[in-house]
Design a protein around this motif. Structure first.
Motif, PDB file in Angstrom:
ATOM      1  N   GLU A  67     -13.291   0.171  33.528  1.00  0.00           N
ATOM      2  CA  GLU A  67     -12.191  -0.358  32.739  1.00  0.00           C
ATOM      3  C   GLU A  67     -12.633  -0.491  31.292  1.00  0.00           C
ATOM      4  N   THR A  68     -11.667  -0.453  30.405  1.00  0.00           N
ATOM      5  CA  THR A  68     -11.951  -0.590  28.982  1.00  0.00           C
ATOM      6  C   THR A  68     -11.486  -1.944  28.504  1.00  0.00           C
ATOM      7  N   ASN A  69     -12.336  -2.653  27.803  1.00  0.00           N
ATOM      8  CA  ASN A  69     -11.978  -3.958  27.274  1.00  0.00           C
ATOM      9  C   ASN A  69     -11.143  -3.766  26.017  1.00  0.00           C
ATOM     10  N   THR A  70      -9.831  -4.004  26.151  1.00  0.00           N
ATOM     11  CA  THR A  70      -8.922  -3.777  25.028  1.00  0.00           C
ATOM     12  C   THR A  70      -8.663  -5.033  24.225  1.00  0.00           C
ATOM     13  N   ASN A  71      -9.234  -6.160  24.626  1.00  0.00           N
ATOM     14  CA  ASN A  71      -8.998  -7.414  23.931  1.00  0.00           C
ATOM     15  C   ASN A  71      -9.967  -7.562  22.764  1.00  0.00           C
ATOM     16  N   LYS A  72      -9.864  -6.627  21.817  1.00  0.00           N
ATOM     17  CA  LYS A  72     -10.729  -6.649  20.644  1.00  0.00           C
ATOM     18  C   LYS A  72      -9.867  -6.694  19.395  1.00  0.00           C
ATOM     19  N   SER A  73     -10.265  -7.487  18.407  1.00  0.00           N
ATOM     20  CA  SER A  73      -9.497  -7.588  17.174  1.00  0.00           C
ATOM     21  C   SER A  73      -9.676  -6.330  16.347  1.00  0.00           C
ATOM     22  N   LYS A  74      -8.589  -5.916  15.681  1.00  0.00           N
ATOM     23  CA  LYS A  74      -8.620  -4.724  14.846  1.00  0.00           C
ATOM     24  C   LYS A  74      -8.598  -5.128  13.379  1.00  0.00           C
ATOM     25  N   THR A  75      -9.430  -4.496  12.611  1.00  0.00           N
ATOM     26  CA  THR A  75      -9.474  -4.773  11.180  1.00  0.00           C
ATOM     27  C   THR A  75      -8.390  -3.967  10.488  1.00  0.00           C
ATOM     28  N   PRO A  76      -7.455  -4.637   9.787  1.00  0.00           N
ATOM     29  CA  PRO A  76      -6.393  -3.884   9.110  1.00  0.00           C
ATOM     30  C   PRO A  76      -6.970  -2.956   8.063  1.00  0.00           C
ATOM     31  N   VAL A  77      -6.386  -1.775   7.948  1.00  0.00           N
ATOM     32  CA  VAL A  77      -6.845  -0.772   6.992  1.00  0.00           C
ATOM     33  C   VAL A  77      -5.876  -0.729   5.827  1.00  0.00           C
ATOM     34  N   THR A  78      -6.390  -0.874   4.636  1.00  0.00           N
ATOM     35  CA  THR A  78      -5.555  -0.817   3.441  1.00  0.00           C
ATOM     36  C   THR A  78      -5.494   0.609   2.944  1.00  0.00           C
ATOM     37  N   ASP A  79      -4.297   1.148   2.870  1.00  0.00           N
ATOM     38  CA  ASP A  79      -4.111   2.518   2.407  1.00  0.00           C
ATOM     39  C   ASP A  79      -4.004   2.518   0.894  1.00  0.00           C
ATOM     40  N   GLY A  80      -5.009   3.047   0.231  1.00  0.00           N
ATOM     41  CA  GLY A  80      -5.022   3.045  -1.226  1.00  0.00           C
ATOM     42  C   GLY A  80      -3.908   3.856  -1.841  1.00  0.00           C
ATOM     43  N   SER A  81      -3.283   4.746  -1.051  1.00  0.00           N
ATOM     44  CA  SER A  81      -2.225   5.587  -1.591  1.00  0.00           C
ATOM     45  C   SER A  81      -0.854   4.926  -1.498  1.00  0.00           C
ATOM     46  N   SER A  82      -0.789   3.685  -0.969  1.00  0.00           N
ATOM     47  CA  SER A  82       0.498   3.025  -0.795  1.00  0.00           C
ATOM     48  C   SER A  82       1.100   2.592  -2.130  1.00  0.00           C
ATOM     49  N   VAL A  83       0.284   2.451  -3.149  1.00  0.00           N
ATOM     50  CA  VAL A  83       0.777   2.102  -4.479  1.00  0.00           C
ATOM     51  C   VAL A  83       0.085   2.980  -5.516  1.00  0.00           C
ATOM     52  N   GLN A  84       0.731   3.106  -6.657  1.00  0.00           N
ATOM     53  CA  GLN A  84       0.112   3.811  -7.772  1.00  0.00           C
ATOM     54  C   GLN A  84       0.118   2.886  -8.981  1.00  0.00           C
ATOM     55  N   GLU A  85      -0.754   3.143  -9.922  1.00  0.00           N
ATOM     56  CA  GLU A  85      -0.861   2.279 -11.092  1.00  0.00           C
ATOM     57  C   GLU A  85      -0.195   2.933 -12.297  1.00  0.00           C
ATOM     58  N   TYR A  86       0.412   2.081 -13.125  1.00  0.00           N
ATOM     59  CA  TYR A  86       1.089   2.571 -14.326  1.00  0.00           C
ATOM     60  C   TYR A  86       0.749   1.639 -15.481  1.00  0.00           C
ATOM     61  N   THR A  87       0.370   2.216 -16.603  1.00  0.00           N
ATOM     62  CA  THR A  87       0.031   1.436 -17.793  1.00  0.00           C
ATOM     63  C   THR A  87       1.255   1.321 -18.692  1.00  0.00           C
ATOM     64  N   VAL A  88       1.634   0.093 -18.986  1.00  0.00           N
ATOM     65  CA  VAL A  88       2.837  -0.176 -19.775  1.00  0.00           C
ATOM     66  C   VAL A  88       2.664   0.331 -21.204  1.00  0.00           C
ATOM     67  N   LYS A  89       3.703   1.010 -21.690  1.00  0.00           N
ATOM     68  CA  LYS A  89       3.708   1.510 -23.069  1.00  0.00           C
ATOM     69  C   LYS A  89       4.480   0.543 -23.966  1.00  0.00           C
ATOM     70  N   ALA A  90       4.348   0.722 -25.251  1.00  0.00           N
ATOM     71  CA  ALA A  90       5.002  -0.160 -26.219  1.00  0.00           C
ATOM     72  C   ALA A  90       6.511  -0.151 -26.032  1.00  0.00           C
ATOM     73  N   GLY A  91       7.106  -1.345 -25.997  1.00  0.00           N
ATOM     74  CA  GLY A  91       8.556  -1.468 -25.901  1.00  0.00           C
ATOM     75  C   GLY A  91       9.124  -1.353 -24.504  1.00  0.00           C
ATOM     76  N   GLU A  92       8.293  -1.059 -23.512  1.00  0.00           N
ATOM     77  CA  GLU A  92       8.802  -0.897 -22.149  1.00  0.00           C
ATOM     78  C   GLU A  92       9.039  -2.250 -21.486  1.00  0.00           C
ATOM     79  N   THR A  93       9.985  -2.252 -20.570  1.00  0.00           N
ATOM     80  CA  THR A  93      10.287  -3.440 -19.775  1.00  0.00           C
ATOM     81  C   THR A  93      10.292  -3.037 -18.304  1.00  0.00           C
ATOM     82  N   LEU A  94      10.433  -4.035 -17.443  1.00  0.00           N
ATOM     83  CA  LEU A  94      10.515  -3.736 -16.015  1.00  0.00           C
ATOM     84  C   LEU A  94      11.712  -2.834 -15.717  1.00  0.00           C
ATOM     85  N   PHE A  95      12.785  -3.021 -16.468  1.00  0.00           N
ATOM     86  CA  PHE A  95      13.995  -2.230 -16.238  1.00  0.00           C
ATOM     87  C   PHE A  95      13.781  -0.765 -16.609  1.00  0.00           C
ATOM     88  N   THR A  96      13.181  -0.529 -17.773  1.00  0.00           N
ATOM     89  CA  THR A  96      12.972   0.860 -18.195  1.00  0.00           C
ATOM     90  C   THR A  96      11.948   1.559 -17.301  1.00  0.00           C
TER      91      THR A  96
END
Length: 236
Positions: A67-96
């Motif tokens: 039998e396989t012991n399945t009662n083991k905790s799993k470490t969550p994996v963070t997917d680095g591709s789930s977000v991208q970074e953007y550098t704010v330019k002059a005059g920009e707002t969240l809306f633009t």
């Protein structure tokens, strides 16, 4: 008559001595049988105890053969591709920035722990959700054709002191957007951002249960005296 019966009969004929030997023989047989039972019980008792101990140790280790012991905790994996970074330019707002990535500004704010009143600065790095893609079209979006020649003529008239309402992004949005997506002038229009540096303004309109964002630009000249024209409208 069997051999055992013959021995018993012979011993009885010998008198008291024979009877004593007969008793001794029975005692010996009894002791041998009892001893075998005692030692056998001890042997099997130890064997069973060892078997139970082995089972107990196996159970405590959490490993069961086959039998396989399945009662083991799993470490969550963070997917680095789930977000991208953007550098704010002059005059920009969240809306633009939201318009640039075809995302509601509220979603970008949520990803960065910001609110509607938050002020972003040039050089600030924001996290953009992966479903935001530059140039992707919204299911409800429209881009307006901007006539450069006509824009220059209107700018000349404004500079001459007429058609001053072209300097107000909300009034321009009310004039140029309806009846796109059934939006009408009686809907609730509000200015969300305006940058003379980039010549971009964002007007939000609430139509029924839907919210739309209207992007306006200054096609001729930027600043307080530059006219505004609608470039696009899309569902927020």
């Amino acid at each position: 008559m069997s051999r055992i019966e013959e021995k018993i009969d012979n011993n009885l004929r010998k008198g008291p001595a024979g009877f004593g030997m007969l008793v001794a023989m029975f005692v010996l047989v009894f002791l041998v049988g009892a001893g075998a039972g005692i030692f056998g019980g001890i042997f099997w008792g130890k064997k069973i105890a060892n078997k139970n101990n082995a089972k107990s140790e196996t159970a405590n280790s959490g490993e069961v053969k086959g039998e396989t012991n399945t009662n083991k905790s799993k470490t969550p994996v963070t997917d680095g591709s789930s977000v991208q970074e953007y550098t704010v330019k002059a005059g920009e707002t969240l809306f633009t920035i939201g318009l640039k990535f075809n995302l509601p500004w509220t979603k970008i704010a949520e990803y960065n722990g910001l609110s509607e009143d938050s002020v972003i600065k040039q050089g600030q790095v924001l996290k953009i959700p992966a479903d935001g893609t530059t140039g992707a079209a919204s299911s409800e979006s429209k881009t307006f054709d901007i006539n450069t020649s006509q824009s220059n003529q209107i700018q000349s008239q404004v500079d001459a002191g007429s058609l001053a309402w072209y300097l107000d992004p909300i009034l321009v949005a009310k004039d140029q957007v309806p009846p796109t997506f059934s939006i009408n002038k009686d809907d609730q229009f509000s200015l969300k951002s305006k940058s003379f540096t980039e010549g971009i303004a964002i007007v939000e309109v609430i139509h029924g249960t839907k919210i739309y964002q209207i992007k306006l630009i200054q096609p001729v000249k930027k600043g307080e005296n530059g006219i505004w024209v609608c470039e696009s409208v899309s569902a927020a």
